[in-house]
Design a protein around this motif. Sequence first.
Motif, short mmCIF file in Angstrom:
data_model
loop_
_atom_site.label_atom_id
_atom_site.label_comp_id
_atom_site.label_asym_id
_atom_site.label_seq_id
_atom_site.Cartn_x
_atom_site.Cartn_y
_atom_site.Cartn_z
N ARG A 79 17.13 7.36 12.90
CA ARG A 79 16.76 8.08 11.92
C ARG A 79 15.95 8.23 10.83
N LEU A 80 15.12 8.99 9.86
CA LEU A 80 13.88 8.35 9.00
C LEU A 80 13.87 9.07 7.67
N THR A 81 13.19 8.21 7.17
CA THR A 81 14.34 8.41 5.31
C THR A 81 12.48 8.27 4.65
N ASP A 82 12.68 9.45 3.77
CA ASP A 82 10.91 9.04 2.83
C ASP A 82 10.67 9.46 3.57
N VAL A 83 10.39 10.86 4.45
CA VAL A 83 9.50 11.09 4.50
C VAL A 83 8.25 11.69 4.41
N ASN A 84 6.55 11.17 4.24
CA ASN A 84 6.43 11.84 3.66
C ASN A 84 4.58 11.94 4.30
N ASP A 115 4.21 9.43 7.45
CA ASP A 115 4.46 8.53 7.11
C ASP A 115 6.16 8.21 6.47
N ALA A 116 6.41 7.23 7.10
CA ALA A 116 8.67 7.46 7.06
C ALA A 116 9.27 5.87 6.75
N VAL A 117 10.04 5.83 6.29
CA VAL A 117 10.74 4.71 6.62
C VAL A 117 12.03 4.86 7.77
N GLN A 118 11.97 3.19 8.44
CA GLN A 118 12.78 3.77 9.46
C GLN A 118 14.30 2.63 8.72
N SER A 119 15.55 3.61 9.66
CA SER A 119 16.41 3.50 8.70
C SER A 119 17.26 2.14 9.56
N LEU A 120 16.68 1.83 11.17
CA LEU A 120 17.65 0.84 11.01
C LEU A 120 16.51 -0.70 11.09
N THR A 121 15.43 -0.78 10.63
CA THR A 121 14.76 -1.76 10.02
C THR A 121 14.46 -2.34 8.71
N SER A 139 11.83 -0.42 7.84
CA SER A 139 9.64 -1.06 8.09
C SER A 139 9.30 0.89 7.65
N ALA A 140 8.02 0.70 7.49
CA ALA A 140 6.94 1.66 7.77
C ALA A 140 6.63 2.32 8.84
N VAL A 141 6.77 3.80 8.90
CA VAL A 141 5.78 3.74 10.02
C VAL A 141 4.93 4.99 10.10
N ASN A 142 4.03 5.19 10.49
CA ASN A 142 2.80 6.11 10.98
C ASN A 142 2.83 6.79 12.35
N VAL A 143 1.99 7.99 12.07
CA VAL A 143 2.01 8.82 12.90
C VAL A 143 1.01 9.90 12.56
N GLN A 144 -0.20 9.55 13.69
CA GLN A 144 -0.95 11.15 12.72
C GLN A 144 -1.25 11.29 14.30
N THR A 145 -1.91 12.70 14.28
CA THR A 145 -2.30 13.36 14.69
C THR A 145 -3.36 14.34 14.86
N LEU A 202 3.42 23.76 1.33
CA LEU A 202 4.47 23.58 -0.45
C LEU A 202 4.94 22.64 -0.50
N SER A 203 6.23 21.86 0.58
CA SER A 203 6.89 20.53 0.67
C SER A 203 6.27 19.61 1.57
N ASN A 204 6.25 18.16 0.44
CA ASN A 204 5.20 17.48 2.05
C ASN A 204 6.50 16.05 2.17
N ARG A 205 7.71 16.16 1.16
CA ARG A 205 8.21 14.98 0.91
C ARG A 205 10.29 15.41 1.68
N ARG A 206 10.44 14.67 2.25
CA ARG A 206 11.89 14.81 2.06
C ARG A 206 12.10 13.52 2.14
N HIS A 207 13.94 13.54 2.58
CA HIS A 207 14.59 12.48 2.81
C HIS A 207 14.71 11.97 4.85
N GLY A 208 15.37 13.53 4.74
CA GLY A 208 15.38 13.14 6.58
C GLY A 208 14.70 14.20 7.12
N ILE A 209 13.87 14.19 8.79
CA ILE A 209 14.26 15.22 9.77
C ILE A 209 14.92 15.21 10.60
#
Length: 452
Positions: free
Chosen positions: A295-300, A374-380, A382-388, A330-337
């Motif tokens: 799970r991912l939280t605080d997705v920006n 940018d997101a926060v991994q619920s297990l650790t 820790s902050a993660v980042n993915v770009q494309t 329009l929306s750039n932040r969510r609690h999870g996806i």
Amino acid sequence: MVNRPPPNSAGGARNEGDDEFRPLPQDRGSARPRALQWSLRSLHKIDTSAQHFLDNYYNDDDEEVQKNESFNGPDTPPVLDDQTAFEIFKEGGDGTFERPSERLWRAHKAPLRIGVVDGKKVVFELMTGVTQRPTTSRKERLTVHYDVINRNKSPWDVRVRFWLMHYALLPLTGLYLLLFVLVNVIFAGFFYALDEHCCGDTEMTFANVFAFTVQTSTTIGYGGYSPKGVVADLLVILLSFLSTLVNTLFAGLLFTKFVTPLVNIQVSDVMTMCNVNGVPCLTVRIGNGDGHLNRLTDVNVRLICAYRIPYRDHKGDNKYFRQSEELRLLSNRRHGILEGWELRHVLDETSPLFGLHFDEHPANKICAFTLSVDAVQSLTKSAVNVQTDYALEDIMIGHSFKDLQEPAEADSKHIVVDYSKMSQTEPYPVWYPSLTGVHETEMNPPPKSFGA
């Protein structure tokens, strides 16, 4: 003595004997201030070649033109007020919005809209399926290899560490096993070359010597063999030091790889441009491929548009520099996806892409769209980042994404999300600017907007 700003200072003009300042009056026909801005819209706004387009779409008997002629004379180009996306796509199409020069607007009904963008009239057509899916993969088209020469490199030990960190967990484990066996085989050969085969027994085979080196390097030490002689003792010391160094190094690398947070963010292979609530929107879709397992939280999310601005230097050579702008979502932040997320950028009057045709200047100067998650991994925690990255060829104009969710009953608590449809699209109408025939369309047109 009172210090007063000069009459030409910003904020107003001063009358004789009056200490109050009031704003300078500006009539409708006065020239607009042109602040130099390094953006796509500034290139579009100050491009002088658009005058031909203005002349073609303006009638001499238009009331707006007559009003400007009364201020500046018949040879002065008309000064137009920019319009919002609501005025162009909403009010301009239902016949309820009236202007002094309504003749021009009333003449063009759907599927056409004519709006004023950056002081120029732009014709929007209601199109479907303007562009098609690229035949080559996005990774193949966007991969660029840079050879940087004459640089100050990091020390060799730092570069070796960087090289090792590029390996994934399983390849790194295989590399450790290979190095472990190689070191023990080499030292077994050194021991076997001694007259007494390291342990005072000339009948020892190479397999016995190799077993001794493994017991020594792993500090097992069964006690069945012991080194004999000064050379054998020195080899044992060297083997112990190297094995301890290798074990510590790879233990740290394996631990780092194991605890480093990993995410499986899936993104659509293309971007779409279609009408949403009657206004054009640029859309890209993302999702969490691991779902509940990770799970991912605080997705920006951020979407950046990069382009090359052409200019001519003091020698008259055509050059460019790279600039970037953030496209507001329009929306750039969510609690999870979990179910998928469609990110939309509205092409309204605040958008750098408003009123631009991607095959014409300045939109054809766009080199990449970068999506950063940018997101926060619920297990650790820790902050993660993915770009494309995306290119202009990846925008499917006049298409819309198909729904990811399978049809379900209204009271159903079980939702099926099909990620195989992440990049599937279908034709959908969009208000898209028509070709003006004014701007250069070749890959490297001569710069028009900035001079020496």
